[in-house]
Design an enzyme around this catalytic site. Structure first.
Site, PDB file in Angstrom:
ATOM      1  N   THR A 133       0.820  -1.207   0.000  1.00  0.00           N
ATOM      2  CA  THR A 133       0.000   0.000   0.000  1.00  0.00           C
ATOM      3  C   THR A 133       0.859   1.265   0.000  1.00  0.00           C
ATOM      4  O   THR A 133       2.068   1.210  -0.196  1.00  0.00           O
ATOM      5  CB  THR A 133      -0.996  -0.024   1.176  1.00  0.00           C
ATOM      6  OG1 THR A 133      -0.285  -0.216   2.395  1.00  0.00           O
ATOM      7  CG2 THR A 133      -1.989  -1.169   1.016  1.00  0.00           C
ATOM      8  N   HIS A 134       0.218   2.394   0.202  1.00  0.00           N
ATOM      9  CA  HIS A 134       0.840   3.702  -0.040  1.00  0.00           C
ATOM     10  C   HIS A 134       2.141   3.891   0.742  1.00  0.00           C
ATOM     11  O   HIS A 134       2.255   3.538   1.903  1.00  0.00           O
ATOM     12  CB  HIS A 134      -0.131   4.830   0.296  1.00  0.00           C
ATOM     13  CG  HIS A 134      -0.459   4.927   1.767  1.00  0.00           C
ATOM     14  ND1 HIS A 134       0.296   5.663   2.653  1.00  0.00           N
ATOM     15  CD2 HIS A 134      -1.457   4.376   2.486  1.00  0.00           C
ATOM     16  CE1 HIS A 134      -0.211   5.572   3.861  1.00  0.00           C
ATOM     17  NE2 HIS A 134      -1.285   4.795   3.794  1.00  0.00           N
ATOM     18  N   ASP A 135       3.127   4.401   0.037  1.00  0.00           N
ATOM     19  CA  ASP A 135       4.398   4.834   0.623  1.00  0.00           C
ATOM     20  C   ASP A 135       5.247   3.702   1.194  1.00  0.00           C
ATOM     21  O   ASP A 135       6.201   3.967   1.928  1.00  0.00           O
ATOM     22  CB  ASP A 135       4.159   5.896   1.716  1.00  0.00           C
ATOM     23  CG  ASP A 135       3.407   7.102   1.180  1.00  0.00           C
ATOM     24  OD1 ASP A 135       3.909   7.721   0.221  1.00  0.00           O
ATOM     25  OD2 ASP A 135       2.317   7.412   1.694  1.00  0.00           O
TER      26      ASP A 135
END
Length: 208
Positions: A133-135
């Protein structure tokens, strides 16, 4: 450099790459003498790993264990194989957001989802049905086996190995060379070189 790709390692991972539809594969390199002149998934085994330096095709390291994959890359580097020789494979069914970066030599197999601003380094292997997921940042030579889930902002160090269906809470750091066991639920940072497993995950010892 000519067209075509040589897989390095006559392994289960090589068979997964072949089955996932990578195009342009012309052969496999492996040090097992008994495999010479055999084939895997219809692809011939052409010779030992050391012969990679004398070929002109691109290379893809199909070696599952993170530390072993790194040692082979170092060995090939000493033989003159440069970073631009390595192919990258992302299966057609993988879903990568437009801001996801995938480094050279990495393998992303079927059903993987990577969302926003994730970074995969060099020679990373992501097995089927992982969620990134993000980052998230996954450093060189790390391995995520099938079904791993990383929440946002997770940092996975170099040559980390994460077992099937493990889950990692947001914002954590898995130190270089760490191992996370199958089905682990990681709720805290994992120091470099340690093996953690369980729910919640706890230290078992030093990684091999």
């Amino acid at each position: 450099m000519t067209d075509g790709v040589l897989l390095v390692g006559a392994s289960g991972l090589a068979r997964e790459v072949i089955a996932a539809g990578m195009t342009g594969i012309v052969g496999i390199l492996d040090d097992a003498v008994e495999l010479r002149d055999e084939s895997m998934g219809g692809v011939p085994v052409l010779g030992p790993v050391a012969s990679a330096a004398s070929h002109t095709e691109q290379l893809l390291l199909c070696i599952g264990p993170s530390a072993v994959r790194r040692r082979v890359a170092q060995r090939l580097g000493r033989a003159g194989v440069t970073a631009d020789r390595y192919a990258t494979f992302v299966a057609r069914s993988a879903r990568l957001g437009r801001t996801v970066e995938v480094g050279p030599g990495s393998i992303v197999l079927d059903g993987v989802v990577a969302t926003a601003d994730a970074v995969l380094g060099r020679h990373v292997v992501v097995m089927p049905n992982c969620t990134i997921t993000h980052d998230d940042v996954i450093e060189d030579f790390a391995t995520l086996t099938s079904g791993v889930s990383l929440a946002g902002g997770v940092s996975v160090g170099e040559a980390v190995y994460i077992g099937m269906n493990a889950a990692v809470r947001q914002g954590l750091r898995l130190g270089a060379g760490a191992t996370v066991g199958m089905g682990a639920v990681v709720l805290g940072d994992v120091p470099p070189g340690e093996t953690w497993a369980g729910n919640p995950a706890r230290r078992l010892g030093e990684s091999l």
